[in-house]
Design a protein around this motif. Structure first.
Motif, PDB file in Angstrom:
ATOM      1  N   LEU A 131       0.831  -1.214   0.000  1.00 35.70           N
ATOM      2  CA  LEU A 131       0.000   0.000   0.000  1.00 35.70           C
ATOM      3  C   LEU A 131       0.860   1.256   0.000  1.00 35.70           C
ATOM      4  CD1 LEU A 131      -2.876  -0.978   2.440  1.00 35.70           C
ATOM      5  CD2 LEU A 131      -3.083  -0.469   0.005  1.00 35.70           C
ATOM      6  N   VAL A 132       1.907   1.277   0.799  1.00 34.29           N
ATOM      7  CA  VAL A 132       2.772   2.457   0.850  1.00 34.29           C
ATOM      8  C   VAL A 132       3.432   2.701  -0.505  1.00 34.29           C
ATOM      9  CG1 VAL A 132       4.939   3.342   1.814  1.00 34.29           C
ATOM     10  CG2 VAL A 132       3.195   2.416   3.331  1.00 34.29           C
ATOM     11  N   ILE A 133       3.936   1.655  -1.127  1.00 30.25           N
ATOM     12  CA  ILE A 133       4.624   1.816  -2.410  1.00 30.25           C
ATOM     13  C   ILE A 133       3.682   2.371  -3.479  1.00 30.25           C
ATOM     14  CG2 ILE A 133       5.692   0.543  -4.324  1.00 30.25           C
ATOM     15  CD1 ILE A 133       7.032  -1.227  -2.183  1.00 30.25           C
ATOM     16  N   PHE A 134       2.444   1.878  -3.518  1.00 31.96           N
ATOM     17  CA  PHE A 134       1.537   2.287  -4.602  1.00 31.96           C
ATOM     18  C   PHE A 134       0.639   3.468  -4.277  1.00 31.96           C
ATOM     19  CE2 PHE A 134       2.521  -2.036  -6.153  1.00 31.96           C
ATOM     20  CZ  PHE A 134       3.044  -1.646  -7.377  1.00 31.96           C
ATOM     21  N   THR A 135       0.530   3.861  -3.016  1.00 37.59           N
ATOM     22  CA  THR A 135      -0.314   5.004  -2.682  1.00 37.59           C
ATOM     23  C   THR A 135       0.505   6.200  -2.221  1.00 37.59           C
ATOM     24  OG1 THR A 135      -0.645   4.275  -0.397  1.00 37.59           O
ATOM     25  CG2 THR A 135      -2.244   3.527  -2.042  1.00 37.59           C
ATOM     26  N   PHE A 136       1.819   6.087  -2.234  1.00 42.12           N
ATOM     27  CA  PHE A 136       2.688   7.174  -1.777  1.00 42.12           C
ATOM     28  C   PHE A 136       2.507   8.387  -2.676  1.00 42.12           C
ATOM     29  CE2 PHE A 136       6.729   9.462  -1.627  1.00 42.12           C
ATOM     30  CZ  PHE A 136       6.889   9.618  -0.268  1.00 42.12           C
ATOM     31  N   ASP A 137       2.217   9.516  -2.061  1.00 39.02           N
ATOM     32  CA  ASP A 137       2.041  10.764  -2.808  1.00 39.02           C
ATOM     33  C   ASP A 137       3.133  11.722  -2.370  1.00 39.02           C
ATOM     34  OD1 ASP A 137       1.195  12.911  -4.273  1.00 39.02           O
ATOM     35  OD2 ASP A 137      -0.690  13.193  -3.184  1.00 39.02           O
ATOM     36  N   ALA A 138       4.060  11.981  -3.269  1.00 39.11           N
ATOM     37  CA  ALA A 138       5.178  12.866  -2.940  1.00 39.11           C
ATOM     38  C   ALA A 138       4.748  14.322  -2.827  1.00 39.11           C
ATOM     39  CB  ALA A 138       6.267  12.734  -3.988  1.00 39.11           C
ATOM     40  N   CYS A 139       3.624  14.657  -3.398  1.00 35.70           N
ATOM     41  CA  CYS A 139       3.149  16.041  -3.380  1.00 35.70           C
ATOM     42  C   CYS A 139       1.721  16.093  -2.835  1.00 35.70           C
ATOM     43  CB  CYS A 139       3.199  16.632  -4.780  1.00 35.70           C
ATOM     44  SG  CYS A 139       4.850  16.621  -5.497  1.00 35.70           S
ATOM     45  N   PRO A 140       1.529  15.802  -1.554  1.00 33.77           N
ATOM     46  CA  PRO A 140       0.175  15.835  -1.006  1.00 33.77           C
ATOM     47  C   PRO A 140      -0.361  17.260  -0.991  1.00 33.77           C
ATOM     48  CG  PRO A 140       1.768  15.484   0.745  1.00 33.77           C
ATOM     49  CD  PRO A 140       2.516  15.443  -0.551  1.00 33.77           C
ATOM     50  N   PRO A 141      -1.665  17.432  -1.194  1.00 28.95           N
ATOM     51  CA  PRO A 141      -2.234  18.782  -1.287  1.00 28.95           C
ATOM     52  C   PRO A 141      -2.115  19.582   0.014  1.00 28.95           C
ATOM     53  CG  PRO A 141      -3.950  17.089  -1.407  1.00 28.95           C
ATOM     54  CD  PRO A 141      -2.647  16.390  -1.399  1.00 28.95           C
ATOM     55  N   ASP A 142      -2.030  18.932   1.174  1.00 34.96           N
ATOM     56  CA  ASP A 142      -1.960  19.658   2.431  1.00 34.96           C
ATOM     57  C   ASP A 142      -0.537  19.735   3.003  1.00 34.96           C
ATOM     58  OD1 ASP A 142      -1.867  16.955   2.863  1.00 34.96           O
ATOM     59  OD2 ASP A 142      -3.107  16.990   4.669  1.00 34.96           O
ATOM     60  N   ALA A 143       0.457  19.510   2.169  1.00 31.57           N
ATOM     61  CA  ALA A 143       1.854  19.569   2.622  1.00 31.57           C
ATOM     62  C   ALA A 143       2.274  21.021   2.811  1.00 31.57           C
ATOM     63  CB  ALA A 143       2.763  18.890   1.609  1.00 31.57           C
ATOM     64  N   PRO A 144       3.243  21.278   3.688  1.00 26.50           N
ATOM     65  CA  PRO A 144       3.740  22.636   3.876  1.00 26.50           C
ATOM     66  C   PRO A 144       4.321  23.190   2.579  1.00 26.50           C
ATOM     67  CG  PRO A 144       4.616  21.166   5.566  1.00 26.50           C
ATOM     68  CD  PRO A 144       3.883  20.314   4.566  1.00 26.50           C
ATOM     69  N   ALA A 145       4.184  24.502   2.397  1.00 26.47           N
ATOM     70  CA  ALA A 145       4.611  25.146   1.157  1.00 26.47           C
ATOM     71  C   ALA A 145       6.106  24.959   0.893  1.00 26.47           C
ATOM     72  CB  ALA A 145       4.267  26.638   1.199  1.00 26.47           C
ATOM     73  N   GLU A 146       6.945  25.007   1.943  1.00 29.55           N
ATOM     74  CA  GLU A 146       8.386  24.876   1.725  1.00 29.55           C
ATOM     75  C   GLU A 146       8.743  23.481   1.221  1.00 29.55           C
ATOM     76  OE1 GLU A 146       7.468  24.214   6.082  1.00 29.55           O
ATOM     77  OE2 GLU A 146       7.115  25.863   4.706  1.00 29.55           O
ATOM     78  N   LEU A 147       7.977  22.458   1.624  1.00 30.96           N
ATOM     79  CA  LEU A 147       8.207  21.099   1.128  1.00 30.96           C
ATOM     80  C   LEU A 147       7.786  21.003  -0.343  1.00 30.96           C
ATOM     81  CD1 LEU A 147       9.013  18.163   1.755  1.00 30.96           C
ATOM     82  CD2 LEU A 147       6.627  17.753   2.328  1.00 30.96           C
ATOM     83  N   LEU A 148       6.621  21.558  -0.655  1.00 26.28           N
ATOM     84  CA  LEU A 148       6.133  21.511  -2.027  1.00 26.28           C
ATOM     85  C   LEU A 148       7.033  22.302  -2.981  1.00 26.28           C
ATOM     86  CD1 LEU A 148       2.306  21.890  -1.429  1.00 26.28           C
ATOM     87  CD2 LEU A 148       3.534  19.834  -2.070  1.00 26.28           C
ATOM     88  N   ALA A 149       7.567  23.404  -2.510  1.00 24.34           N
ATOM     89  CA  ALA A 149       8.414  24.250  -3.353  1.00 24.34           C
ATOM     90  C   ALA A 149       9.721  23.549  -3.706  1.00 24.34           C
ATOM     91  CB  ALA A 149       8.692  25.580  -2.664  1.00 24.34           C
ATOM     92  N   SER A 150      10.164  22.638  -2.836  1.00 22.43           N
ATOM     93  CA  SER A 150      11.477  22.036  -3.064  1.00 22.43           C
ATOM     94  C   SER A 150      11.486  21.030  -4.220  1.00 22.43           C
ATOM     95  CB  SER A 150      11.992  21.362  -1.790  1.00 22.43           C
ATOM     96  OG  SER A 150      11.133  20.291  -1.434  1.00 22.43           O
ATOM     97  N   PHE A 151      10.380  20.319  -4.465  1.00 26.76           N
ATOM     98  CA  PHE A 151      10.438  19.326  -5.535  1.00 26.76           C
ATOM     99  C   PHE A 151       9.120  19.104  -6.254  1.00 26.76           C
ATOM    100  CE2 PHE A 151       8.341  15.818  -3.376  1.00 26.76           C
ATOM    101  CZ  PHE A 151       8.503  16.167  -2.047  1.00 26.76           C
ATOM    102  N   CYS A 152       8.035  19.655  -5.804  1.00 24.24           N
ATOM    103  CA  CYS A 152       6.753  19.460  -6.482  1.00 24.24           C
ATOM    104  C   CYS A 152       6.493  20.605  -7.430  1.00 24.24           C
ATOM    105  CB  CYS A 152       5.612  19.389  -5.466  1.00 24.24           C
ATOM    106  SG  CYS A 152       5.715  17.944  -4.396  1.00 24.24           S
ATOM    107  N   THR A 153       5.949  20.276  -8.586  1.00 19.41           N
ATOM    108  CA  THR A 153       5.583  21.319  -9.545  1.00 19.41           C
ATOM    109  C   THR A 153       4.130  21.673  -9.330  1.00 19.41           C
ATOM    110  OG1 THR A 153       5.004  19.643 -11.188  1.00 19.41           O
ATOM    111  CG2 THR A 153       7.260  20.519 -11.237  1.00 19.41           C
ATOM    112  N   ALA A 154       3.802  22.873  -9.579  1.00 24.98           N
ATOM    113  CA  ALA A 154       2.447  23.361  -9.328  1.00 24.98           C
ATOM    114  C   ALA A 154       1.463  22.831 -10.317  1.00 24.98           C
ATOM    115  CB  ALA A 154       2.426  24.887  -9.372  1.00 24.98           C
TER     116      ALA A 154
END
Length: 154
Positions: A131-154
């Motif tokens: 479950l962790v391998i297939f449901t892992f979301d690297a860019c969750p919508p409620d993640a802190p902005a500094e985490l999203l800015a480091s590797f997630c694209t908008a």
């Protein structure tokens, strides 16, 4: 039995024909033995490949963080690689411990309880790991902005 007499075991004559005992177990232990050898070889490739990619390529151990795992698991090949490594390692290890339980647990009840706990632990780890391998979301919508800015694209 009279006092002073010992029980004598009957030993077959060395010339008596060999009679193979009929077993109902089939070839399960043989297949288990072959699986352990084959899965061990495959696991060596999977584990050393995993370690090489994680520790030798790029910045090495210093680069391993949430973003590294997120980026790696965004590729289906690495999901399958890690899933295969998880499943093979768990089946291989569970089979090894099952063999140890069969060898050292003398009472049927003890053997049954230990194997039941072993298979329960196997099931929990494999299901949760899958479950962790297939449901892992690297860019969750409620993640802190500094985490999203480091590797997630908008």
């Amino acid at each position: 039995m009279a006092h002073g007499t010992a029980a004598v075991a009957k030993v077959d004559s060395p010339r008596s024909p060999y009679a193979r005992r009929k077993t109902t177990r089939g070839n399960y232990e043989l297949y288990s033995w072959v699986f352990m050898r084959a899965s061990g070889v495959v696991l060596l490739v999977l584990i050393f490949g995993h370690l090489f990619v994680n520790l030798m390529i790029g910045e090495g151990v210093h680069a391993i963080d949430f973003a590294f795992v997120g980026g790696k698991w965004s590729n289906p090949m690495w999901q399958v690689w890690d899933l295969l490594m998880l499943w093979l390692a768990m089946i291989h290890g569970t089979n090894g411990v099952r063999t140890i339980i069969n060898d050292y647990a003398t009472k049927d009840l003890t053997r049954g309880i230990l194997k039941g706990l072993l298979f329960l632990a196997f099931t929990v780890v494999v299901v949760l790991g899958t479950l962790v391998i297939f449901t892992f979301d690297a860019c969750p919508p409620d993640a802190p902005a500094e985490l999203l800015a480091s590797f997630c694209t908008a």
